[in-house]
Design a protein around this motif. Structure first.
Motif, PDB file in Angstrom:
ATOM      1  N   GLY A   1      10.044 -16.403 -18.482  1.00  0.00           N
ATOM      2  CA  GLY A   1      10.948 -16.540 -17.347  1.00  0.00           C
ATOM      3  C   GLY A   1      12.220 -15.776 -17.645  1.00  0.00           C
ATOM      4  O   GLY A   1      12.734 -15.051 -16.812  1.00  0.00           O
ATOM      5  N   GLY A   2      12.695 -15.901 -18.875  1.00  0.00           N
ATOM      6  CA  GLY A   2      13.837 -15.101 -19.321  1.00  0.00           C
ATOM      7  C   GLY A   2      13.323 -13.789 -19.873  1.00  0.00           C
ATOM      8  O   GLY A   2      12.113 -13.542 -19.908  1.00  0.00           O
ATOM      9  N   GLU A   3      14.255 -12.952 -20.320  1.00  0.00           N
ATOM     10  CA  GLU A   3      13.821 -11.646 -20.817  1.00  0.00           C
ATOM     11  C   GLU A   3      13.273 -11.709 -22.242  1.00  0.00           C
ATOM     12  O   GLU A   3      12.578 -10.795 -22.680  1.00  0.00           O
ATOM     13  CB  GLU A   3      14.962 -10.631 -20.716  1.00  0.00           C
ATOM     14  CG  GLU A   3      16.167 -10.969 -21.564  1.00  0.00           C
ATOM     15  CD  GLU A   3      17.283  -9.945 -21.401  1.00  0.00           C
ATOM     16  OE1 GLU A   3      18.242 -10.019 -22.171  1.00  0.00           O
ATOM     17  OE2 GLU A   3      17.180  -9.085 -20.501  1.00  0.00           O
TER      18      GLU A   3
ATOM     19  N   PRO B   1      -0.352 -19.294 -14.823  1.00  0.00           N
ATOM     20  CA  PRO B   1       0.490 -18.235 -14.283  1.00  0.00           C
ATOM     21  C   PRO B   1       1.762 -18.013 -15.112  1.00  0.00           C
ATOM     22  O   PRO B   1       2.476 -18.954 -15.416  1.00  0.00           O
ATOM     23  CB  PRO B   1       0.879 -18.763 -12.889  1.00  0.00           C
ATOM     24  CG  PRO B   1      -0.093 -19.848 -12.590  1.00  0.00           C
ATOM     25  CD  PRO B   1      -0.524 -20.417 -13.897  1.00  0.00           C
ATOM     26  N   LYS B   2       1.949 -16.782 -15.515  1.00  0.00           N
ATOM     27  CA  LYS B   2       3.176 -16.419 -16.238  1.00  0.00           C
ATOM     28  C   LYS B   2       3.641 -15.054 -15.765  1.00  0.00           C
ATOM     29  O   LYS B   2       4.281 -14.325 -16.508  1.00  0.00           O
ATOM     30  CB  LYS B   2       2.898 -16.345 -17.748  1.00  0.00           C
ATOM     31  CG  LYS B   2       2.861 -17.697 -18.444  1.00  0.00           C
ATOM     32  CD  LYS B   2       2.920 -17.551 -19.949  1.00  0.00           C
ATOM     33  CE  LYS B   2       1.694 -16.913 -20.516  1.00  0.00           C
ATOM     34  NZ  LYS B   2       0.572 -17.832 -20.714  1.00  0.00           N
ATOM     35  N   GLY B   3       3.261 -14.687 -14.531  1.00  0.00           N
ATOM     36  CA  GLY B   3       3.654 -13.371 -14.020  1.00  0.00           C
ATOM     37  C   GLY B   3       2.979 -12.273 -14.834  1.00  0.00           C
ATOM     38  O   GLY B   3       1.838 -12.424 -15.275  1.00  0.00           O
ATOM     39  N   PRO B   4       3.704 -11.177 -15.085  1.00  0.00           N
ATOM     40  CA  PRO B   4       3.114 -10.030 -15.777  1.00  0.00           C
ATOM     41  C   PRO B   4       2.714 -10.340 -17.222  1.00  0.00           C
ATOM     42  O   PRO B   4       1.892  -9.638 -17.803  1.00  0.00           O
ATOM     43  CB  PRO B   4       4.209  -8.969 -15.728  1.00  0.00           C
ATOM     44  CG  PRO B   4       5.463  -9.694 -15.390  1.00  0.00           C
ATOM     45  CD  PRO B   4       5.085 -10.929 -14.665  1.00  0.00           C
TER      46      PRO B   4
ATOM     47  N   GLY C   1       9.576 -21.379 -27.082  1.00  0.00           N
ATOM     48  CA  GLY C   1       8.715 -20.189 -27.112  1.00  0.00           C
ATOM     49  C   GLY C   1       7.241 -20.530 -26.983  1.00  0.00           C
ATOM     50  O   GLY C   1       6.448 -19.696 -26.567  1.00  0.00           O
ATOM     51  N   VAL C   2       6.859 -21.777 -27.339  1.00  0.00           N
ATOM     52  CA  VAL C   2       5.433 -22.146 -27.294  1.00  0.00           C
ATOM     53  C   VAL C   2       4.867 -22.083 -25.870  1.00  0.00           C
ATOM     54  O   VAL C   2       3.659 -21.963 -25.699  1.00  0.00           O
ATOM     55  CB  VAL C   2       5.151 -23.555 -27.885  1.00  0.00           C
ATOM     56  CG1 VAL C   2       5.546 -23.608 -29.356  1.00  0.00           C
ATOM     57  CG2 VAL C   2       5.832 -24.647 -27.089  1.00  0.00           C
ATOM     58  N   TRP C   3       5.751 -22.136 -24.869  1.00  0.00           N
ATOM     59  CA  TRP C   3       5.266 -22.062 -23.476  1.00  0.00           C
ATOM     60  C   TRP C   3       4.591 -20.739 -23.182  1.00  0.00           C
ATOM     61  O   TRP C   3       3.788 -20.640 -22.251  1.00  0.00           O
ATOM     62  CB  TRP C   3       6.405 -22.325 -22.486  1.00  0.00           C
ATOM     63  CG  TRP C   3       6.831 -23.758 -22.492  1.00  0.00           C
ATOM     64  CD1 TRP C   3       7.934 -24.275 -23.099  1.00  0.00           C
ATOM     65  CD2 TRP C   3       6.149 -24.875 -21.890  1.00  0.00           C
ATOM     66  NE1 TRP C   3       7.982 -25.638 -22.929  1.00  0.00           N
ATOM     67  CE2 TRP C   3       6.910 -26.040 -22.185  1.00  0.00           C
ATOM     68  CE3 TRP C   3       4.974 -25.002 -21.147  1.00  0.00           C
ATOM     69  CZ2 TRP C   3       6.519 -27.310 -21.757  1.00  0.00           C
ATOM     70  CZ3 TRP C   3       4.591 -26.267 -20.716  1.00  0.00           C
ATOM     71  CH2 TRP C   3       5.365 -27.399 -21.019  1.00  0.00           C
ATOM     72  N   LEU C   4       4.910 -19.718 -23.945  1.00  0.00           N
ATOM     73  CA  LEU C   4       4.255 -18.416 -23.758  1.00  0.00           C
ATOM     74  C   LEU C   4       2.748 -18.528 -23.981  1.00  0.00           C
ATOM     75  O   LEU C   4       1.966 -17.792 -23.386  1.00  0.00           O
ATOM     76  CB  LEU C   4       4.838 -17.383 -24.744  1.00  0.00           C
ATOM     77  CG  LEU C   4       4.210 -15.984 -24.700  1.00  0.00           C
ATOM     78  CD1 LEU C   4       4.587 -15.257 -23.418  1.00  0.00           C
ATOM     79  CD2 LEU C   4       4.617 -15.150 -25.902  1.00  0.00           C
TER      80      LEU C   4
ATOM     81  N   LEU D   1      -0.435 -10.964 -22.937  1.00  0.00           N
ATOM     82  CA  LEU D   1      -0.651 -11.752 -24.156  1.00  0.00           C
ATOM     83  C   LEU D   1      -2.080 -11.571 -24.690  1.00  0.00           C
ATOM     84  O   LEU D   1      -2.251 -11.219 -25.859  1.00  0.00           O
ATOM     85  CB  LEU D   1      -0.319 -13.228 -23.912  1.00  0.00           C
ATOM     86  CG  LEU D   1      -0.358 -14.117 -25.146  1.00  0.00           C
ATOM     87  CD1 LEU D   1       0.737 -13.739 -26.133  1.00  0.00           C
ATOM     88  CD2 LEU D   1      -0.210 -15.580 -24.762  1.00  0.00           C
ATOM     89  N   PRO D   2      -3.130 -11.754 -23.824  1.00  0.00           N
ATOM     90  CA  PRO D   2      -4.492 -11.485 -24.320  1.00  0.00           C
ATOM     91  C   PRO D   2      -4.678 -10.021 -24.716  1.00  0.00           C
ATOM     92  O   PRO D   2      -5.403  -9.714 -25.658  1.00  0.00           O
ATOM     93  CB  PRO D   2      -5.390 -11.827 -23.121  1.00  0.00           C
ATOM     94  CG  PRO D   2      -4.562 -12.684 -22.241  1.00  0.00           C
ATOM     95  CD  PRO D   2      -3.139 -12.272 -22.457  1.00  0.00           C
TER      96      PRO D   2
END
Lengths: 117, 159
Positions: free
Chosen positions: B59-61, B96-99, B88-91, B104-105
């Protein structure tokens, strides 16, 4: 093999988890046999200002534990002065020193990690 | 990677004999002639390894920069890892996490490793089943992190 780690903390407690994580990383690295330095810079000088017991996360307690385990902790004296933090305000055993001490630590370190976000 | 020359006028002038040697990124020097397997291992180990420590949620940069930086490190022939602590674990959560969802995969598919701190996953109520496949859970996150910083990563970037 024992190496030297220097951690720079730029953030105060209770804003993010950075102060707690910096102190915990220092303790863990020390427990694993490394030489560890922790430099409290900019708002990081508020971390050793936490001296009383708390019913929640207590970075002051973690800093005392780090000191007991032999982590070297120093505070930037100009950052402290700017915030009216004096030696009597902070946990015993943490000197207020100039930035050159941090530079010396960087020079003697294998790794430097900054908690500044 | 380069092979040192077997002939040098300077050495010749000194009457010295040169032994074959392998230099990889100025890191490893092997006397004698290494086997193909040894060369492959040396080249692999000589690649610089970047550690990205992420402590902010997507969500942030920060999370986006972590992936951009780590992917760029792979592009340039280095190794790269992302270690997620705190928010950071939310990554590493599926969904859905946008782009970032595709990247990540993509990063892991290209050999990048991703760890998520077990204690912070627990604090966030995230179980292993809810994470992107191949993300590794670090049960002793700070202990693992110390080992990565001190012994595995050549450089560490904290976001």
């Amino acid at each position: 093999m024992a190496k030297t780690l220097t951690i720079l903390l730029n953030r105060g407690p209770y804003v993010s988890e950075y102060a707690d994580l910096a102190a915990r990383l220092a303790i863990k690295a020390k427990e694993k046999g490394h030489n560890v330095n922790l430099y409290l810079y900019v708002d990081g000088v508020w971390a050793p200002h936490i001296k009383a017991e708390k019913p929640h996360a207590n970075v002051g307690q973690r800093l005392r534990e780090a000191l007991e385990k032999g982590v070297n902790v120093k505070i930037c004296n100009r950052c402290a002065e700017a915030r009216d933090v004096v030696a009597a305000d902070v946990i015993d055993g943490i000197p207020l020193v100039g930035l050159f001490d941090f530079i010396d630590w960087i020079k003697e370190s294998d790794k430097v990690v900054t908690f500044t976000g | 990677m380069r092979f040192l020359p077997l002939y040098s006028p300077e050495a010749d002038a000194l009457g010295a004999e040169l032994a074959p040697a392998l230099v990889v990124n100025r890191k490893n020097l092997v006397e004698g002639v290494p086997s193909v397997e040894e060369i492959k291992e040396l080249v692999e180990n000589s690649r610089s390894r970047l550690g990205v420590l992420l402590m902010k949620a997507p969500g942030g940069e920060e999370a986006e920069n972590a992936l951009t930086l780590a992917l760029e490190a792979l592009d340039q022939g280095n190794r790269a890892d992302i270690f997620c602590l705190s928010d950071g674990v939310w990554l590493t959560k599926q969904g859905p996490k946008g782009p970032l969802e595709k990247r990540l995969p993509q990063f892991m598919g290209r050999g990048g490793k991703v760890w998520a701190s077990g204690e912070h996953l627990k604090a966030a109520g995230l179980t292993k089943e809810r994470l992107v496949p191949q993300v590794e859970v670090a049960d002793d996150a700070l202990g693992d992190l110390v080992d990565m910083i001190m012994d595995q990563w050549d450089k560490v970037v904290v976001l």
